[in-house]
Design a protein around this motif. Structure first.
Motif, mmCIF file in Angstrom:
data_model
loop_
_atom_site.group_PDB
_atom_site.id
_atom_site.type_symbol
_atom_site.label_atom_id
_atom_site.label_comp_id
_atom_site.label_asym_id
_atom_site.label_seq_id
_atom_site.Cartn_x
_atom_site.Cartn_y
_atom_site.Cartn_z
ATOM 1 N N LEU A 106 1.092 -1.160 -0.013
ATOM 2 C CA LEU A 106 0.062 -0.021 0.013
ATOM 3 C C LEU A 106 0.935 1.188 0.029
ATOM 4 N N LEU A 107 2.036 1.419 0.950
ATOM 5 C CA LEU A 107 2.871 2.397 0.957
ATOM 6 C C LEU A 107 3.601 2.443 -0.652
ATOM 7 N N VAL A 108 3.777 1.529 -1.305
ATOM 8 C CA VAL A 108 4.599 1.630 -2.616
ATOM 9 C C VAL A 108 3.397 2.199 -3.509
ATOM 10 N N GLU A 109 2.318 1.978 -3.501
ATOM 11 C CA GLU A 109 1.252 1.952 -4.325
ATOM 12 C C GLU A 109 0.710 3.528 -4.056
ATOM 13 N N PHE A 110 0.769 4.150 -2.848
ATOM 14 C CA PHE A 110 0.530 5.346 -2.765
ATOM 15 C C PHE A 110 1.730 6.174 -3.128
ATOM 16 N N ALA A 111 2.954 5.832 -2.911
ATOM 17 C CA ALA A 111 4.146 6.636 -3.465
ATOM 18 C C ALA A 111 4.200 6.752 -5.051
ATOM 19 N N GLN A 112 3.686 5.584 -5.500
ATOM 20 C CA GLN A 112 3.480 5.654 -7.023
ATOM 21 C C GLN A 112 2.365 6.565 -7.504
ATOM 22 N N GLY A 113 1.368 6.773 -6.895
ATOM 23 C CA GLY A 113 0.200 7.547 -7.188
ATOM 24 C C GLY A 113 0.360 8.899 -6.885
ATOM 25 N N ALA A 114 1.213 9.208 -5.895
ATOM 26 C CA ALA A 114 1.426 10.610 -5.302
ATOM 27 C C ALA A 114 2.464 11.260 -6.021
ATOM 28 N N LEU A 115 3.709 10.527 -6.245
ATOM 29 C CA LEU A 115 4.928 11.109 -6.407
ATOM 30 C C LEU A 115 5.513 10.812 -7.885
ATOM 31 N N VAL A 116 5.057 9.744 -8.539
ATOM 32 C CA VAL A 116 5.748 9.195 -9.643
ATOM 33 C C VAL A 116 5.090 9.521 -10.920
ATOM 34 N N THR A 117 5.501 10.257 -11.810
ATOM 35 C CA THR A 117 5.061 10.434 -13.158
ATOM 36 C C THR A 117 4.666 9.430 -13.929
ATOM 37 N N GLY A 118 3.510 9.119 -14.469
ATOM 38 C CA GLY A 118 3.119 8.094 -15.305
ATOM 39 C C GLY A 118 2.729 6.724 -14.597
ATOM 40 N N ARG A 119 2.561 6.728 -13.308
ATOM 41 C CA ARG A 119 2.267 5.922 -12.398
ATOM 42 C C ARG A 119 1.175 6.267 -11.475
ATOM 43 N N ALA A 120 0.172 5.285 -11.021
ATOM 44 C CA ALA A 120 -0.871 5.424 -10.605
ATOM 45 C C ALA A 120 -1.141 4.272 -9.384
ATOM 46 N N PHE A 121 -1.963 4.654 -8.372
ATOM 47 C CA PHE A 121 -2.395 3.828 -7.572
ATOM 48 C C PHE A 121 -3.394 2.810 -7.786
ATOM 49 N N ASP A 122 -3.132 1.277 -7.697
ATOM 50 C CA ASP A 122 -3.835 0.348 -8.052
ATOM 51 C C ASP A 122 -4.035 -0.692 -7.190
ATOM 52 N N ILE A 123 -5.312 -0.795 -6.520
ATOM 53 C CA ILE A 123 -5.496 -1.707 -5.188
ATOM 54 C C ILE A 123 -5.405 -3.359 -5.819
ATOM 55 N N ASP A 124 -5.580 -3.431 -7.120
ATOM 56 C CA ASP A 124 -5.226 -4.892 -7.584
ATOM 57 C C ASP A 124 -3.726 -5.313 -7.422
ATOM 58 N N ASP A 125 -2.947 -4.241 -7.567
ATOM 59 C CA ASP A 125 -1.518 -4.663 -7.289
ATOM 60 C C ASP A 125 -1.186 -4.922 -6.093
ATOM 61 N N VAL A 126 -2.062 -4.250 -5.125
ATOM 62 C CA VAL A 126 -1.534 -4.708 -3.679
ATOM 63 C C VAL A 126 -2.175 -6.055 -3.264
ATOM 64 N N ILE A 127 -3.208 -6.383 -4.044
ATOM 65 C CA ILE A 127 -3.893 -7.562 -3.851
ATOM 66 C C ILE A 127 -3.037 -8.922 -4.445
ATOM 67 N N LEU A 128 -2.642 -8.385 -5.692
ATOM 68 C CA LEU A 128 -1.824 -9.596 -6.438
ATOM 69 C C LEU A 128 -0.315 -9.788 -5.460
ATOM 70 N N ASN A 129 0.160 -8.633 -5.171
ATOM 71 C CA ASN A 129 1.471 -8.765 -4.441
ATOM 72 C C ASN A 129 1.399 -9.444 -3.210
ATOM 73 N N THR A 130 0.205 -9.240 -2.350
ATOM 74 C CA THR A 130 -0.256 -9.928 -1.075
ATOM 75 C C THR A 130 -0.462 -11.237 -1.384
ATOM 76 N N THR A 131 -1.017 -11.820 -2.507
ATOM 77 C CA THR A 131 -1.110 -12.939 -3.002
ATOM 78 C C THR A 131 0.183 -13.787 -3.151
ATOM 79 N N GLY A 132 0.985 -13.074 -3.839
ATOM 80 C CA GLY A 132 2.452 -13.660 -4.003
ATOM 81 C C GLY A 132 3.193 -13.893 -2.690
ATOM 82 N N ALA A 133 2.863 -12.950 -1.736
ATOM 83 C CA ALA A 133 3.466 -13.313 -0.565
ATOM 84 C C ALA A 133 2.882 -14.447 0.288
ATOM 85 N N LEU A 134 1.566 -14.500 0.010
ATOM 86 C CA LEU A 134 1.134 -15.794 0.697
ATOM 87 C C LEU A 134 1.725 -17.200 -0.125
ATOM 88 N N ILE A 135 1.896 -17.055 -1.312
ATOM 89 C CA ILE A 135 2.145 -18.242 -1.894
ATOM 90 C C ILE A 135 3.736 -18.567 -1.525
#
Length: 181
Positions: free
Chosen positions: A120-149
């Protein structure tokens, strides 16, 4: 006479594993820490690099599943696999390394909560600070799924090998009395 290496690490039901010798544990934790730092660098390079060419195409996604549907609706299956698989693979090192580096985070719920928080912190940073990037909740869900695996496949076992828990006094008695009731 059996050597120490050939004997099982447990001595009977209810007993806990003996911890690895401290030099081996220290080496394992240092290696895991080194890999975690390398992973953080790779994560930052992959997710926090500006993408000015994509600026007009980016939009934030706060609705779970929205980006996943968009990925799967693409004509090229390869692009969907790259997006979805890449985000899952990006989370796997968290599930493997976090319980080894920080034994207090061992446990499926703790690993998932810590991963979700960091992503979530990474996604917030992407959305708020990085040009051409945006916050995506699905990325958080997929990353967390990867951590579970990663946790289920390897992280739990590595953490148990490196940080064996000592038997709690009175625990065996509670378990046997609970079985009698």
């Amino acid at each position: 006479m059996a050597s120490a290496a050939s004997r099982p690490r447990t001595t009977g039901p209810g007993s806990e594993r003996r911890p690895l010798p401290w030099p081996v544990r220290l080496l394992a934790v240092l290696c895991a820490f080194t890999f975690m730092v390398a992973f953080a660098v790779v994560l930052a390079r992959l997710t926090l690099q500006p993408s000015p060419a994509s600026e007009a195409l980016t939009h934030s996604n706060l609705q779970p599943g929205s980006s996943l549907r968009a990925y799967l609706d693409q004509p090229e299956l390869r692009d969907a696999v790259k997006q979805i698989g890449g985000n899952i693979v990006l989370g796997i090192p968290f599930g493997v390394l976090v319980p080894v580096v920080a034994p207090r985070t061992r446990g499926i719920l703790r690993v998932l909560l810590l991963t979700a928080f960091v992503m979530l912190l990474v996604e917030f940073a992407q959305g708020a600070l990085v040009t051409g990037r945006a916050f995506d909740i699905d990325d958080v869900i997929l990353n967390t799924t990867g951590a579970l695996i990663g946790y289920l496949l390897l992280g739990r076992r590595l953490s148990r090998a490196v940080h064996a828990r000592k038997a709690r006094p009175g625990r065996a008695g509670k378990e046997s009395s609970a079985g009698k009731a």
